[in-house]
Design an enzyme around this catalytic site. Structure first.
Site, PDB file in Angstrom:
ATOM      1  N   ARG A 122      11.097   2.621 -18.141  1.00 20.23           N
ATOM      2  CA  ARG A 122      12.168   1.833 -17.545  1.00 20.23           C
ATOM      3  C   ARG A 122      12.369   0.555 -18.352  1.00 20.23           C
ATOM      4  O   ARG A 122      11.531   0.182 -19.158  1.00 20.23           O
ATOM      5  CB  ARG A 122      11.864   1.490 -16.087  1.00 20.23           C
ATOM      6  N   ASN A 160      16.643  -5.341 -11.455  1.00 24.03           N
ATOM      7  CA  ASN A 160      15.337  -5.198 -10.812  1.00 24.03           C
ATOM      8  C   ASN A 160      14.258  -5.770 -11.720  1.00 24.03           C
ATOM      9  O   ASN A 160      14.111  -5.336 -12.863  1.00 24.03           O
ATOM     10  CB  ASN A 160      15.003  -3.722 -10.548  1.00 24.03           C
ATOM     11  N   GLU A 161      13.544  -6.787 -11.214  1.00 28.24           N
ATOM     12  CA  GLU A 161      12.408  -7.361 -11.945  1.00 28.24           C
ATOM     13  C   GLU A 161      12.737  -7.592 -13.427  1.00 28.24           C
ATOM     14  O   GLU A 161      12.044  -7.107 -14.324  1.00 28.24           O
ATOM     15  CB  GLU A 161      11.177  -6.459 -11.811  1.00 28.24           C
ATOM     16  N   GLU A 320       9.431  -6.892  -2.375  1.00 25.65           N
ATOM     17  CA  GLU A 320       8.417  -5.844  -2.560  1.00 25.65           C
ATOM     18  C   GLU A 320       7.028  -6.414  -2.329  1.00 25.65           C
ATOM     19  O   GLU A 320       6.716  -7.510  -2.801  1.00 25.65           O
ATOM     20  CB  GLU A 320       8.438  -5.281  -3.993  1.00 25.65           C
ATOM     21  N   TRP A 328      -1.063   0.645 -10.843  1.00 28.19           N
ATOM     22  CA  TRP A 328      -0.958   0.225 -12.242  1.00 28.19           C
ATOM     23  C   TRP A 328      -2.128  -0.607 -12.736  1.00 28.19           C
ATOM     24  O   TRP A 328      -2.080  -1.104 -13.859  1.00 28.19           O
ATOM     25  CB  TRP A 328       0.350  -0.535 -12.456  1.00 28.19           C
ATOM     26  N   GLU A 368       4.647   6.580 -10.229  1.00 28.41           N
ATOM     27  CA  GLU A 368       4.208   5.758  -9.096  1.00 28.41           C
ATOM     28  C   GLU A 368       3.791   6.608  -7.888  1.00 28.41           C
ATOM     29  O   GLU A 368       3.797   6.121  -6.759  1.00 28.41           O
ATOM     30  CB  GLU A 368       5.313   4.775  -8.715  1.00 28.41           C
ATOM     31  N   LYS A 369       3.397   7.826  -8.135  1.00 32.63           N
ATOM     32  CA  LYS A 369       3.050   8.700  -7.015  1.00 32.63           C
ATOM     33  C   LYS A 369       1.795   8.246  -6.278  1.00 32.63           C
ATOM     34  O   LYS A 369       1.599   8.601  -5.116  1.00 32.63           O
ATOM     35  CB  LYS A 369       2.890  10.142  -7.500  1.00 32.63           C
ATOM     36  N   HIS A 371       1.134   4.999  -5.838  1.00 27.31           N
ATOM     37  CA  HIS A 371       1.433   3.692  -5.244  1.00 27.31           C
ATOM     38  C   HIS A 371       1.675   3.894  -3.757  1.00 27.31           C
ATOM     39  O   HIS A 371       2.453   4.748  -3.346  1.00 27.31           O
ATOM     40  CB  HIS A 371       2.679   3.102  -5.916  1.00 27.31           C
TER      41      HIS A 371
END
Length: 692
Positions: A122, A160-161, A320, A328, A368-369, A371
């Site tokens: 990303r 985003n971020e 968030e 991570w 991110e599964k 997370h």
């Protein structure tokens, strides 16, 4: 610092009362549609009233160039709206689709060696690319036109971020943009040469076209400090300009919808100058993830107080945080029982009026599964989801009781945080690589909490000089204007705490001459001739003991002269060979109507905890509550009408503690309240409401 935009907060859906916003990122496009109805039903059970949609959905919204598909998004928005759930709609530009980067690889950012950073994750785009901006703004316009009259949309989640992965780009686009930025900042190449000190190492520039980004210059070489500091400023500004372009595009079509983007404020997080960015959002939003270990709660409280300072005490949005573990870190620790609720209420206590998570449903695949999410892999029959539902009920109650719009009560003490001092202290040619700005304000915040004082954390550009007392903790850069603010504050009666590594350089990273702290020596009344770094090498100075029992590590000042108005509270005790024995370590100076304390060494939380009682007494300060305990963190919010106050108590200890407060107990988690007295387990929190 730019003038701030007028504060605007997302309003409730038509016919609904104002509530604390509660929800999180929702990615329905990652799931088959038969799951959507279950999601909406369980959101209702949890008390969810808002979700952020389409954050990483560009390839779904525009599967081929110029071909838009909003049907799927229309369907899920309709389901959410019918259930009374508002939508913070994303611009979806955080990551480009593969067709764009395949057609235009020139939008991909380059690292300092010039290598292309290829797509596959990303944020693989350069903020200075005119091509990428053109495609992103086309998508923004299409989204705004399509949803401009949709009653479910309560605001824009832009990007985003920013800078999470593409903070620094070293491409030719970035080079040209940096040259233009320098021309605007300095006007002439002569001014730039003076600012960067290019007389050193034959770096003189004849014109702006000779300016390069701080690309790779060889191992073990040193980048020009002024240039590197300016590149960090430029990179923050370049990303901000991209955000502003998106925001303006969206709001030209939908002027009534407020816009924000999620910052990444934390004690250590310094990618961007978030205080500067705050002038461009309609309301401040932040993403925060807990620090594992013993500093978990204190770092969270510090960060939330800093966000409150960045927001200038207007309510802000927690965009968030995590229900449990993240994915991570090398080791992704789970949250302990009670911390899901406790952490959320801590953000709330420090001024958040929206509590949101990444994400609603835990991913089944992708990076991110693992997370955590509000609805975990284990489903609704899980402790995590039960805690999410409990929190939803708590927030509903607090909304009904009038917490919405109340503001964090101002402390007597401000701890100053400065992004640009952190950037300057990161350079590789400094007295010690173990000394950075960011850790010092956190240590002071924690040490004040140990004394029963909940300090406010305030950016350097913020109103720290309106407090009874302020701390300048390793604020390495102090320009002339802020140095004068320091002088005026103490002269008028303010109480100031200054530490080592403060006031060393001006805004160009040019050293203030004459001894440290160069720009405010007259205020603190001491003069240090050099630094005494400490390390772990054999035969090297590894620590310094103080006469008050504290121990210094990493850095100390060699203070060789003090004014007659100075009182020495503690001195160094060291072997004679070091030249440090008997030199002042902690002092207090009378200056005008006020006082300035100087702490000439890095004491850490423990050393500050030992030193603060005497320092506070010498400065005429004490905890606002005589029964204050370092085991409790007390935080208060008060309504603008001055009628009600909400008092939060958090257990900072690993054992049961007691708290006493007047008023009506509203809620308790891992705590028991009876007759105004509360017993809090570890990770416990209680909230009282007081009528004023």
């Amino acid at each position: 610092m730019a003038e701030r935009r007028a504060y605007r907060w997302p309003q409730p859906l038509e016919g609904q009362p104002s509530k604390i916003w509660y929800g999180g990122d929702y990615n329905p496009d990652q799931w088959p549609e038969e799951v959507w109805d279950e999601d909406v039903e369980l959101m209702g059970e949890a008390g969810v009233n808002v979700v952020s949609l389409a954050i990483f959905s560009w390839s779904k919204l525009e599967p081929r160039e110029g071909i838009y598909d909003f049907d799927w998004l229309d369907r899920i928005i309709a389901k959410l709206y019918k259930a009374g759930i508002g939508v913070l709609l994303a611009s979806a530009t955080a990551s480009p689709p593969m067709w764009l980067t395949q057609s235009h690889p020139e939008v991909l950012w380059r690292d300092k060696r010039g290598d292309v950073v290829w797509p596959g994750a990303r944020q693989h785009w350069r903020p200075t690319s005119p091509i990428y901006r053109d495609y992103a703004l086309k998508l923004c316009r299409a989204l705004a036109e399509h949803y401009k009259d949709n009653p479910a949309i309560v605001g824009w989640h832009v990007g985003n971020e920013y800078g999470c992965h593409n903070r620094f780009d070293y491409s030719d686009d970035a080079m040209r943009a940096f040259q233009d930025w320098c021309k605007r900042r300095y006007g002439t190449i002569e001014e730039l040469n003076e600012a960067w000190g290019t007389a050193f190492w034959s770096q003189h520039l004849d014109n702006f076209t000779q300016i390069l980004p701080p690309r790779f210059i060889g191992e073990y070489n040193f980048m020009n400090p002024g240039k590197f500091l300016d590149y960090k400023r430029f990179s923050s500004d370049a990303l901000k300009a991209f955000y502003v372009a998106e925001r303006d595009c969206l709001q030209e079509i939908t002027p009534d919808l407020p816009a924000t983007t999620n910052f990444m404020v934390s004690a250590e997080g310094s990618n961007l100058d978030y205080d500067d960015w705050a002038s461009e959002v309609d309301f401040v939003s932040n993403d925060h993830y807990f620090t594992p270990g013993e500093s978990h709660f204190d770092e969270l409280a510090y960060t939330s107080s800093l966000v409150d300072g960045i927001a200038r005490k207007e309510p802000w949005w927690l965009m968030e945080h995590s229900a449990g573990a993240v994915n991570w870190r090398p080791i992704n620790y789970r949250k302990e029982p009670g911390q899901l609720v406790r952490d959320s209420l801590a953000h709330l206590a420090f001024g958040a009026d929206a509590i949101c998570y990444f994400q609603w449903r835990q991913s089944r695949s992708g990076a991110e599964k693992f997370h955590s999410a509000m609805l975990p892999h284990a489903g609704k029959d899980s402790q995590m989801f039960q805690d999410v539902c409990e929190l939803g009920k708590d927030l509903e109650l607090l909304s009904e009781q009038g917490l919405i719009g109340s503001k964090l009560v101002k402390s007597q003490v401000a701890v100053v945080h400065d992004y640009q001092s952190e950037w300057a202290s990161e350079h590789t040619a400094t007295p010690s690589q173990q000394v950075r700005h960011w850790s010092e304000p956190l240590d002071w915040f924690r040490a004040f909490a140990d004394q029963g004082i909940t300090a406010d954390v305030v950016p350097l550009a913020g109103p720290w000089d309106s407090y009874q007392a302020a701390v300048l903790p390793a604020v390495y850069l102090l320009d002339e204007a802020n140095s004068q603010r320091v002088r005026d504050f103490v002269q008028a009666g303010g109480k100031l705490f200054v530490t080592y590594y403060t006031g060393i350089s001006d805004e160009r990273d040019h050293i203030w001459l004459g001894g440290y702290p160069g720009s405010i020596r007259d205020v603190v009344g001491v003069r240090s001739e050099e630094f005494a770094p400490m390390g772990q090498g054999e035969g090297c100075l590894d620590h310094l003991e103080l006469s008050n029992g504290a121990v210094a590590h990493d850095m100390a000042d060699v203070i060789t002269s003090v004014e007659s108005s100075v009182r020495i509270l503690a001195s160094f005790q060291a072997p004679k060979r070091t030249g440090m024995d008997g030199l002042p370590a902690i002092t207090v100076n009378d200056f005008g109507e006020g006082q300035a304390a100087y702490v000439g060494c890095k004491l850490g939380r423990e050393g500050l905890d030992k030193s603060l009682p005497e320092l506070l007494e010498a400065m005429g300060l004490a905890a606002s509550d005589e029964n204050a305990s370092g085991d409790l963190l007390r935080v208060e919010r008060e309504g603008e009408d001055g009628v009600s106050r909400f008092v939060f108590f958090f257990n900072r200890a690993d054992h049961e503690i007691e708290a006493t407060a007047e008023g009506e107990p509203l809620m308790a988690s891992l705590a028991h309240v009876e007759s105004g007295r509360a017993k809090l387990d570890s990770n416990g929190v209680v909230i009282f409401k007081q009528d004023l």
